[in-house]
Write a protein that holds these residues in place. Structure first.
Motif, PDB file in Angstrom:
ATOM      1  N   ALA A  48       0.838  -1.208   0.000  1.00  0.00           N
ATOM      2  CA  ALA A  48       0.000   0.000   0.000  1.00  0.00           C
ATOM      3  C   ALA A  48       0.869   1.253   0.000  1.00  0.00           C
ATOM      4  N   LEU A  49       1.970   1.230   0.747  1.00  0.00           N
ATOM      5  CA  LEU A  49       2.886   2.372   0.762  1.00  0.00           C
ATOM      6  C   LEU A  49       3.564   2.533  -0.591  1.00  0.00           C
ATOM      7  N   ILE A  50       3.957   1.423  -1.194  1.00  0.00           N
ATOM      8  CA  ILE A  50       4.601   1.459  -2.513  1.00  0.00           C
ATOM      9  C   ILE A  50       3.676   2.058  -3.560  1.00  0.00           C
ATOM     10  N   GLN A  72       1.486   4.390  -3.290  1.00  0.00           N
ATOM     11  CA  GLN A  72       1.176   5.816  -3.170  1.00  0.00           C
ATOM     12  C   GLN A  72       1.930   6.614  -4.232  1.00  0.00           C
ATOM     13  N   PRO A  73       1.262   7.579  -4.874  1.00  0.00           N
ATOM     14  CA  PRO A  73       1.858   8.323  -5.998  1.00  0.00           C
ATOM     15  C   PRO A  73       3.210   8.938  -5.703  1.00  0.00           C
ATOM     16  N   GLN A  74       3.394   9.492  -4.510  1.00  0.00           N
ATOM     17  CA  GLN A  74       4.659  10.167  -4.195  1.00  0.00           C
ATOM     18  C   GLN A  74       5.827   9.190  -4.087  1.00  0.00           C
ATOM     19  N   HIS A  75       5.517   7.908  -3.940  1.00  0.00           N
ATOM     20  CA  HIS A  75       6.570   6.899  -3.821  1.00  0.00           C
ATOM     21  C   HIS A  75       6.805   6.137  -5.114  1.00  0.00           C
ATOM     22  N   ALA A  76       5.984   6.408  -6.121  1.00  0.00           N
ATOM     23  CA  ALA A  76       6.054   5.650  -7.369  1.00  0.00           C
ATOM     24  C   ALA A  76       7.433   5.694  -8.041  1.00  0.00           C
ATOM     25  N   PRO A  77       8.080   6.856  -8.166  1.00  0.00           N
ATOM     26  CA  PRO A  77       9.389   6.873  -8.849  1.00  0.00           C
ATOM     27  C   PRO A  77      10.418   5.939  -8.218  1.00  0.00           C
ATOM     28  N   THR A  78      10.535   5.981  -6.891  1.00  0.00           N
ATOM     29  CA  THR A  78      11.508   5.124  -6.216  1.00  0.00           C
ATOM     30  C   THR A  78      11.137   3.657  -6.352  1.00  0.00           C
ATOM     31  N   ALA A  79       9.858   3.341  -6.115  1.00  0.00           N
ATOM     32  CA  ALA A  79       9.421   1.945  -6.174  1.00  0.00           C
ATOM     33  C   ALA A  79       9.568   1.374  -7.578  1.00  0.00           C
ATOM     34  N   LEU A  80       9.181   2.154  -8.586  1.00  0.00           N
ATOM     35  CA  LEU A  80       9.268   1.670  -9.960  1.00  0.00           C
ATOM     36  C   LEU A  80      10.716   1.512 -10.388  1.00  0.00           C
ATOM     37  N   ALA A  81      11.558   2.433  -9.959  1.00  0.00           N
ATOM     38  CA  ALA A  81      12.979   2.336 -10.297  1.00  0.00           C
ATOM     39  C   ALA A  81      13.584   1.063  -9.718  1.00  0.00           C
ATOM     40  N   GLN A  82      13.194   0.703  -8.504  1.00  0.00           N
ATOM     41  CA  GLN A  82      13.719  -0.511  -7.887  1.00  0.00           C
ATOM     42  C   GLN A  82      13.267  -1.757  -8.646  1.00  0.00           C
TER      43      GLN A  82
END
Length: 310
Positions: free
Chosen positions: A196-198, A200-210
C-alpha cells in the motif's frame, strides 16, 4: 528453442543499443498509413529520444564543470570531500537505524514507530526519525534495496559476474524470482501494508525504479544481451509476472508456498507461448514497436534511470 525466443541470449552488444525495427506487415501498414496520428507518434518518439540525449549531455557537462571547479579552487577541493564524507556518515546512520527497525516490523508494521524503536536500539534519540520524512516507506524502500542487492550478489556468484553462460535461462529466471520473494516471508503478514505504501503516488518513482532495475539485473545475469524489441517485452513481462506471483504468494497457505512456485512456473511457461504467438502474427508491426519503445523511453526519462552496464 522456446526459451531463447522469450529470453534470447545471442547478441553481445550493449543492452541499451537502439532497437532495430522489424519490417512492417502489409495489412497493418496500410491501416497505419491511413491514420494521420502516425506522424504524431513518430514525432513524439523522436522528441523523447532527443530529450534523453540532451539529459545525458547535460549530466556529462555538469560532471565536467564540477571537476573543473574542484581543480581550480582550494575551497572546492576541501568542501567537496567534506560534503561527501558528511553524506556518507548520514547514509550510514540511516542504514543502521533502518536495519535495526526491520526486526520491529512484525509487531509495529512498516511504520514510523518501528523506525523510532530502531533508532533507540541503535543508540540514537527517538527524534532522529526526522531523518526519514518518507515515514514507513523509507523502511520498505530500504528493505527492497537490501534484498535486491543480496539477490544480485547471488546471481553474480552463480554466473561469475555474468561471464558464465546459463544452461536453462527460463529456470534461472524462475529461481531468481522465487529467491527474491522468499525474502519477504518473515514479513508476509505485514507485506500488504508495504504494498500500500509502494502504491502511493509520491513513492512511485523510487518503487518503480527498484522494480525496473531488479528485472533488468535478473535478465542480464540470465544471459540476455539482446538489443531487439524483445529487450523491452522480456523485462516488462518479467516485472508483471513478479507482481502477479507476489499477490498469489500473500494468499498462499500451502506448505512451503508450493502452490506459489507452481503458479510462477506456469506463468513463465505461458509467457514463452505468448511470445511465440506474437512473433508469428502480423500484430508485431513496426509502428507498434516504435510506440512501445517510446513509452519505455518516456518512463526512463521520468525516473532518470540509466541502464548502461560496462
Amino acid at each position: 528453442m522456446k526459451i531463447n525466443i522469450l529470453f534470447g541470449l545471442g547478441a553481445q552488444s550493449s543492452r541499451l543499443a537502439p532497437l532495430q525495427p522489424r519490417p512492417m506487415t502489409f495489412l497493418l501498414a496500410r491501416s497505419y498509413a491511413r491514420d494521420e496520428k502516425t506522424t504524431n507518434l513518430d514525432d513524439f518518439r523522436a522528441r523523447e529520444e532527443q530529450r534523453e540525449k540532451e539529459r545525458d549531455a547535460a549530466d556529462e557537462a555538469a560532471a565536467k564543470t564540477s571537476q573543473k571547479e574542484a581543480g581550480g579552487s582550494t575551497g572546492s577541493e576541501s568542501s567537496g570531500p567534506q560534503d561527501e564524507a558528511k553524506q556518507a556518515k548520514v547514509d550510514a546512520i540511516r542504514a543502521k537505524i533502518l536495519d535495526a527497525a526491520l526486526q520491529h516490523v512484525p509487531q509495529q508494521g512498516w511504520t514510523r514507530q518501528a523506525i523510532v524503536l530502531g533508532a533507540e536500539e541503535s543508540g540514537y534519540p527517538s527524534v532522529v526519525h526526522g531523518m526519514f520524512p518518507e515515514g514507513g516507506f523509507a523502511l520498505v524502500s530500504h528493505f527492497n534495496g537490501k534484498c535486491n542487492a543480496q539477490l544480485v550478489e547471488s546471481l553474480q556468484q552463480k554466473t561469475d559476474g555474468g561471464k558464465q553462460a546459463v544452461e536453462d535461462p527460463l529456470d534461472f529466471l524462475v529461481q531468481a524470482v522465487r529467491q527474491r520473494l522468499e525474502m519477504v516471508t518473515p514479513y508476509k503478514s505485514q507485506w500488504p501494508q508495504a504494498m500500500a505504501l509502494i502504491a502511493q503516488p509520491q513513492h512511485a518513482p523510487t518503487a518503480l525504479a527498484q522494480v525496473l532495475t531488479l528485472v533488468d539485473d535478473i535478465c542480464y545475469y540470465s544471459g540476455d544481451r539482446s538489443v531487439d524489441f524483445g529487450w523491452y517485452t522480456r523485462r516488462v513481462g518479467l516485472a508483471t509476472i513478479m507482481k502477479m506471483t507476489e499477490l498469489y504468494f500473500l494468499q498462499d497457505t500451502s506448505p512451503g508456498h508450493a502452490q506459489t512456485w507452481d503458479f510462477l512456473k506456469n506463468r513463465m511457461d505461458e509467457a514463452v507461448q505468448l511470445q511465440m504467438m506474437l512473433s508469428q502474427t502480423e500484430g508485431m508491426t513496426h509502428t507498434f514497436q516504435r510506440s512501445f519503445n517510446s513509452a519505455f523511453i518516456t518512463a526512463r526519462n521520468i525516473l532518470g534511470l540509466g541502464y548502461n552496464r560496462n
